[in-house]
Design an enzyme around this catalytic site. Structure first.
Site, PDB file in Angstrom:
ATOM      1  N   PRO A 258      45.733  35.692  44.515  1.00 14.45           N
ATOM      2  CA  PRO A 258      45.431  36.955  43.827  1.00 14.45           C
ATOM      3  C   PRO A 258      43.976  37.347  44.056  1.00 14.45           C
ATOM      4  CG  PRO A 258      45.626  35.140  42.257  1.00 14.45           C
ATOM      5  CD  PRO A 258      46.048  34.595  43.579  1.00 14.45           C
TER       6      PRO A 258
ATOM      7  N   TYR B 209      38.229  33.493  32.082  1.00 12.25           N
ATOM      8  CA  TYR B 209      38.884  34.559  31.346  1.00 12.25           C
ATOM      9  C   TYR B 209      39.516  33.990  30.071  1.00 12.25           C
ATOM     10  CZ  TYR B 209      37.737  37.062  35.568  1.00 12.25           C
ATOM     11  OH  TYR B 209      37.045  37.610  36.615  1.00 12.25           O
TER      12      TYR B 209
END
Length: 363
Positions: free
Chosen positions: A25, A184
């Site tokens: 990704p 995150y």
């Protein structure tokens, strides 16, 4: 032709990948309308790499709620317009023989910043920014102070991952990945450097892992029995002994396997700005190998794997079950087909439109 481990098929649950060289990704920061809806850029970006022979094409970190975006230019899956736009992208990926995956994400305290090409500075309210959230009020260096999530808000986050997972399936994705790495939100809960809570989501390793496990169970529930669920973890904060460690990763990977994860996508870092990282070709591969050996769960390796023979060695030697590459696919969307040629693998995945460009073609 050789018998290549890298170009042997891999099956996870009900999905068989044509090879083990996958697209990692990669955030594109290219939603100019700032509405989370993927665009023609995403179709061409991801479609080109599916045409280039990759086994799995993983879409970028895609926010499950608007405030979970890294930047205002990120993709999302919190509404049906986004689902419908993703559907045409997955359809093209499938038409090229690849599988389509998506990384479901919440940026946590690293949210509301300018897009990467503009330096990742804080995106303030006048520019369309928003209040970031985290486990505690500890900011990432140089970014805004996060508001600690309440337990009710944590429950909303879990539900949002589930709703986004359903939209991803409806859009045609074959693989769902939970993003619990790179500093995150889920990683922020895991690491004691960013989580100073004193409730059920802080303190002990079991408590700090609670949110990642709840999200994984919810995504697994939505995915059913046939869809693989991957979890990306940062194996270390690169700030031992006080930060998140490889030993923590091994322990939590076992819990994630029990929660329904089928593969751990092993990366590292991203949670603190002053991490002491030593980089080099395949520098994160030993982390993937350790998790695979000690937990007994498939892993993927990522991190400066730019050379086909290195990728082949990683899989053939049993250090990981698949290799994810990002920068090399950006430099060469046909990296997988080039790797098959260099490894003399028996692969016939060239699009017929490009047959005159194959490495074996004559002038």
């Amino acid at each position: 032709m050789s018998r290549s481990a890298l170009f042997s098929p891999l099956t996870l649950r009900g999905v068989t990948f044509r090879n083990r060289l996958w697209v990692a990704p990669m955030c594109q920061y290219s939603v100019e309308r700032r509405d989370g809806v993927p665009t023609d850029w995403h179709l061409v970006h991801l479609g080109g790499m599916s045409r280039g022979g990759a086994g799995l094409v993983m879409a970028e970190a895609t926010a499950v709620v608007p405030e979970g975006r890294i930047s205002a230019w990120d993709t999302g899956l919190w509404d049906d317009r986004q689902r419908d736009a993703w559907a045409r992208i997955t359809a093209f990926i499938h038409s090229q023989g690849a599988k389509a995956g998506i990384q479901l994400a919440h940026a946590g305290r690293k949210a509301s910043v300018h897009r990467g090409i503009e330096g990742h500075g804080v995106l303030d309210a006048a520019e369309g920014g928003w209040q970031p959230f985290g486990p505690s009020d500890i900011p990432f260096a140089g970014l805004a102070d996060p508001a600690p999530l309440s337990q009710d808000q944590i429950a909303d986050v879990v539900a949002a991952f589930g709703a986004a997972a359903q939209r991803a399936l409806d859009a045609g994705f074959d693989v769902l990945e939970v993003h619990a790495a790179h500093g995150y939100l889920l990683h922020e809960f895991l690491s004691p450097l960013s989580n100073e809570r004193t409730d059920d989501y802080g303190g002990s390793l079991e408590n700090r892992a609670r949110l990642a496990l709840e999200v994984t169970r919810e995504v697994r529930r939505v995915a059913g029995d046939d869809v693989p669920v991957l979890v990306r973890l940062s194996a270390t904060d690169w700030k031992e002994p006080e930060g998140w460690t490889l030993e923590d990763t091994v322990t939590v990977s076992g819990w994630l396997r029990e929660a329904g994860a089928d593969l751990i996508d092993v990366s590292s870092g991203g949670n603190v700005a002053d991490a002491r990282i030593t980089v080099g070709p395949g520098y994160q591969v030993p982390f993937a190998a350790e998790v695979r050996e000690r937990v007994g769960i498939p892993t993927s390796a990522v991190g400066l794997v730019t050379e086909p023979h290195l990728a082949e060695h990683i899989v053939a030697s049993g250090q990981a079950d698949a290799v994810m590459a990002g920068r090399e696919f950006m430099r060469d969307p046909h990296f997988a087909l080039r790797a098959a040629h260099e490894l003399e693998a028996d692969v016939d995945d060239w699009p017929f439109q490009y047959e005159r460009g194959t490495f074996a073609s004559r002038p």
